[in-house]
Design a protein around this motif. Structure first.
Motif, PDB file in Angstrom:
ATOM      1  N   THR A  57      36.248  40.502  39.492  1.00 49.04           N
ATOM      2  CA  THR A  57      36.491  41.210  38.234  1.00 49.04           C
ATOM      3  C   THR A  57      37.989  41.439  38.051  1.00 49.04           C
ATOM      4  OG1 THR A  57      36.280  43.380  39.268  1.00 49.04           O
ATOM      5  CG2 THR A  57      34.259  42.360  38.440  1.00 49.04           C
ATOM      6  N   MET A  58      38.382  41.723  36.809  1.00 53.09           N
ATOM      7  CA  MET A  58      39.781  42.011  36.542  1.00 53.09           C
ATOM      8  C   MET A  58      40.227  43.287  37.261  1.00 53.09           C
ATOM      9  SD  MET A  58      40.946  39.536  34.810  1.00 53.09           S
ATOM     10  CE  MET A  58      42.542  40.267  34.474  1.00 53.09           C
ATOM     11  N   GLN A  59      39.331  44.261  37.394  1.00 58.45           N
ATOM     12  CA  GLN A  59      39.678  45.495  38.100  1.00 58.45           C
ATOM     13  C   GLN A  59      39.940  45.215  39.572  1.00 58.45           C
ATOM     14  OE1 GLN A  59      40.215  48.620  36.787  1.00 58.45           O
ATOM     15  NE2 GLN A  59      41.008  48.976  38.847  1.00 58.45           N
ATOM     16  N   ARG A  60      39.104  44.370  40.156  1.00 60.62           N
ATOM     17  CA  ARG A  60      39.312  44.017  41.568  1.00 60.62           C
ATOM     18  C   ARG A  60      40.597  43.205  41.739  1.00 60.62           C
ATOM     19  NH1 ARG A  60      35.254  40.297  45.285  1.00 60.62           N
ATOM     20  NH2 ARG A  60      36.544  40.294  47.161  1.00 60.62           N
TER      21      ARG A  60
ATOM     22  N   PHE B 208      43.317  43.508  39.901  1.00 59.24           N
ATOM     23  CA  PHE B 208      44.420  44.470  39.829  1.00 59.24           C
ATOM     24  C   PHE B 208      44.525  45.289  41.115  1.00 59.24           C
ATOM     25  CE2 PHE B 208      45.529  45.141  35.078  1.00 59.24           C
ATOM     26  CZ  PHE B 208      45.802  43.790  34.974  1.00 59.24           C
ATOM     27  N   ASP B 209      43.378  45.710  41.652  1.00 61.25           N
ATOM     28  CA  ASP B 209      43.394  46.500  42.890  1.00 61.25           C
ATOM     29  C   ASP B 209      44.010  45.706  44.039  1.00 61.25           C
ATOM     30  OD1 ASP B 209      42.195  48.587  41.568  1.00 61.25           O
ATOM     31  OD2 ASP B 209      40.173  48.136  42.270  1.00 61.25           O
ATOM     32  N   THR B 210      43.694  44.419  44.113  1.00 60.78           N
ATOM     33  CA  THR B 210      44.244  43.577  45.177  1.00 60.78           C
ATOM     34  C   THR B 210      45.748  43.419  45.029  1.00 60.78           C
ATOM     35  OG1 THR B 210      42.153  42.352  45.321  1.00 60.78           O
ATOM     36  CG2 THR B 210      44.094  41.317  46.293  1.00 60.78           C
ATOM     37  N   LEU B 211      46.211  43.166  43.786  1.00 61.29           N
ATOM     38  CA  LEU B 211      47.641  43.008  43.554  1.00 61.29           C
ATOM     39  C   LEU B 211      48.401  44.301  43.870  1.00 61.29           C
ATOM     40  CD1 LEU B 211      47.594  40.972  40.214  1.00 61.29           C
ATOM     41  CD2 LEU B 211      48.382  40.145  42.435  1.00 61.29           C
ATOM     42  N   LYS B 212      47.885  45.422  43.412  1.00 60.27           N
ATOM     43  CA  LYS B 212      48.558  46.705  43.669  1.00 60.27           C
ATOM     44  C   LYS B 212      48.588  47.019  45.163  1.00 60.27           C
ATOM     45  CE  LYS B 212      47.466  48.828  39.200  1.00 60.27           C
ATOM     46  NZ  LYS B 212      46.802  49.965  38.520  1.00 60.27           N
ATOM     47  N   PHE B 213      47.493  46.709  45.856  1.00 61.01           N
ATOM     48  CA  PHE B 213      47.436  46.947  47.307  1.00 61.01           C
ATOM     49  C   PHE B 213      48.470  46.088  48.026  1.00 61.01           C
ATOM     50  CE2 PHE B 213      45.788  45.793  51.505  1.00 61.01           C
ATOM     51  CZ  PHE B 213      45.587  47.051  52.068  1.00 61.01           C
ATOM     52  N   ASN B 214      48.539  44.804  47.672  1.00 62.28           N
ATOM     53  CA  ASN B 214      49.494  43.901  48.328  1.00 62.28           C
ATOM     54  C   ASN B 214      50.941  44.320  48.065  1.00 62.28           C
ATOM     55  OD1 ASN B 214      47.276  42.464  49.148  1.00 62.28           O
ATOM     56  ND2 ASN B 214      47.598  40.726  47.786  1.00 62.28           N
ATOM     57  N   ILE B 215      51.233  44.683  46.817  1.00 59.94           N
ATOM     58  CA  ILE B 215      52.614  45.035  46.465  1.00 59.94           C
ATOM     59  C   ILE B 215      53.030  46.343  47.127  1.00 59.94           C
ATOM     60  CG2 ILE B 215      54.139  45.673  44.563  1.00 59.94           C
ATOM     61  CD1 ILE B 215      52.541  43.752  42.789  1.00 59.94           C
ATOM     62  N   SER B 216      52.182  47.371  47.043  1.00 61.38           N
ATOM     63  CA  SER B 216      52.543  48.666  47.624  1.00 61.38           C
ATOM     64  C   SER B 216      52.675  48.577  49.136  1.00 61.38           C
ATOM     65  CB  SER B 216      51.501  49.729  47.237  1.00 61.38           C
ATOM     66  OG  SER B 216      50.202  49.352  47.695  1.00 61.38           O
ATOM     67  N   ASN B 217      51.793  47.836  49.802  1.00 59.36           N
ATOM     68  CA  ASN B 217      51.893  47.684  51.256  1.00 59.36           C
ATOM     69  C   ASN B 217      53.163  46.948  51.651  1.00 59.36           C
ATOM     70  OD1 ASN B 217      49.513  49.021  51.639  1.00 59.36           O
ATOM     71  ND2 ASN B 217      48.507  47.377  52.764  1.00 59.36           N
ATOM     72  N   ALA B 218      53.506  45.897  50.895  1.00 62.57           N
ATOM     73  CA  ALA B 218      54.717  45.133  51.207  1.00 62.57           C
ATOM     74  C   ALA B 218      55.960  45.994  51.035  1.00 62.57           C
ATOM     75  CB  ALA B 218      54.794  43.903  50.320  1.00 62.57           C
ATOM     76  N   LEU B 219      55.991  46.838  49.994  1.00 61.65           N
ATOM     77  CA  LEU B 219      57.139  47.709  49.782  1.00 61.65           C
ATOM     78  C   LEU B 219      57.255  48.754  50.885  1.00 61.65           C
ATOM     79  CD1 LEU B 219      56.900  48.290  45.914  1.00 61.65           C
ATOM     80  CD2 LEU B 219      58.573  46.884  47.123  1.00 61.65           C
TER      81      LEU B 219
END
Length: 328
Positions: free
Chosen positions: A26-29, A31-42
């Motif tokens: 889903t689009m929500q999933r 977005f959740d994956t992208l936000k998780f990857n970006i925040s963890n990398a930062l």
């Protein structure tokens, strides 16, 4: 690109990037994956001042080359420690917005704006760019929701269907919607005004939310019972594309179900620009933002000023499903 300080990387995360949405996501999933990857990398990068490292040059015994030693800046205030403050970046700090969402069971090119790139997404929406899909179908079946996952209602013979018959139905469907474009514009198809409208380019709807318009539909693969259509469209939904396949099956005195929906182009964005799931990382996203920046320049956003009025009553004898009747 050097990534050694989280705040500077976060400040560069502005713009539009393109990913390939997998099927059954889903689009929500997404977005959740992208936000998780970006925040963890930062958060894996130095985020606070005491985590910045300084370099000291020393000379090893018997060596002519200096050795570089790094050590963190001294911490004088424990209230500024990561274990006290927690992660500096959380998922809610990464605002995202998509240009045109895809259904759960569809896949393909998805354009996403991050932070200030959300304004660019709003501009792209107003440009009304065409999207191109490869939609796969299968003759001989009718299901409850017109897809291969729905409850099977009926099996119908399909051996009488030929490629020429399918091409004829596709041509009739395209012609029907081409007539609808001029009906929306309230002009006679045989008039000079209609010619002048057509000479300016594609007839795009004036409003953001309008009935679905098909600009092109053709069969690119025919191996009964399976077939593939290439569809150029605006304002479509996954449910509409599935019902379109169903109605084509009915026109051919059979049944048809949709087995796959894949978006291969969204305006200027193609499969070549889309990041696969394994590349949903900060370095790849930053690189993709710089690539996609060339696709959002003012000259790329120019579209014909021709707009149509979608409020006109539609022809009831259409070969296609009524767009407003399809629930999304």
């Amino acid at each position: 690109m050097k990534l050694d300080w989280a705040p500077s990387v976060y400040r560069r995360l502005h713009g539009v990037f393109c990913v390939y949405k997998p099927e059954n996501v889903t689009m929500q999933r997404l977005f959740d994956t992208l936000k998780f990857n970006i925040s963890n990398a930062l958060n894996e990068l130095p985020c606070y001042k005491h985590e910045m490292r300084t370099q000291e040059i020393s000379f090893e015994t018997g060596s002519t080359l200096p050795a570089t030693v790094t050590k963190p800046v001294g911490l004088t205030d424990l209230t500024d420690h990561r274990l006290v403050l927690g992660p500096r970046y959380i998922e809610s700090d990464i605002p995202l917005k998509y240009l045109n969402g895809l259904g759960r069971y569809s896949s393909g090119v998805t354009v996403i704006g991050i932070q200030k790139g959300i304004n660019t997404i709003n501009t792209l929406k107003s440009c009304q760019f065409l999207r191109v899909y490869h939609v796969k179908g299968q003759f001989g079946k009718v299901t409850e929701d017109f897809s291969a996952r729905g409850r099977l209602l009926q099996k119908i013979s399909y051996y009488h269907i030929k490629r020429s018959m399918l091409d004829k139905v596709c041509a009739a469907a395209q012609a029907q919607h081409q007539r609808q474009m001029f009906i929306y514009a309230k002009v006679d198809l045989q008039s000079q005004e209609a010619y002048e409208i057509a000479s300016k380019g594609l007839v795009r709807p004036a409003q953001e939310y309008t009935p679905t318009i098909l600009y092109g539909i053709k069969c690119i693969d025919f191996q009964p019972p399976d077939f593939t259509l290439e569809i150029h469209t605006l304002q479509e939904k996954t449910t509409y594309l599935m019902s379109l396949i169903h109605n084509i099956g009915l026109q051919l005195k059979s049944g048809a179900i949709c087995t796959q929906i894949r978006c291969i182009r969204n305006g200027h964005f193609t499969l070549e620009h889309a990041l696969l799931r394994k590349f949903w990382t900060v370095p790849d996203i930053l690189e993709n933002i710089s690539i996609c920046r060339k696709l959002t320049t003012p000259d790329k956003l120019i579209t014909p000023s021709l707009l149509v009025d979608p409020t006109t009553e539609e022809n009831n004898n259409s070969y296609l499903p009524e767009p407003d009747a399809v629930k999304t």
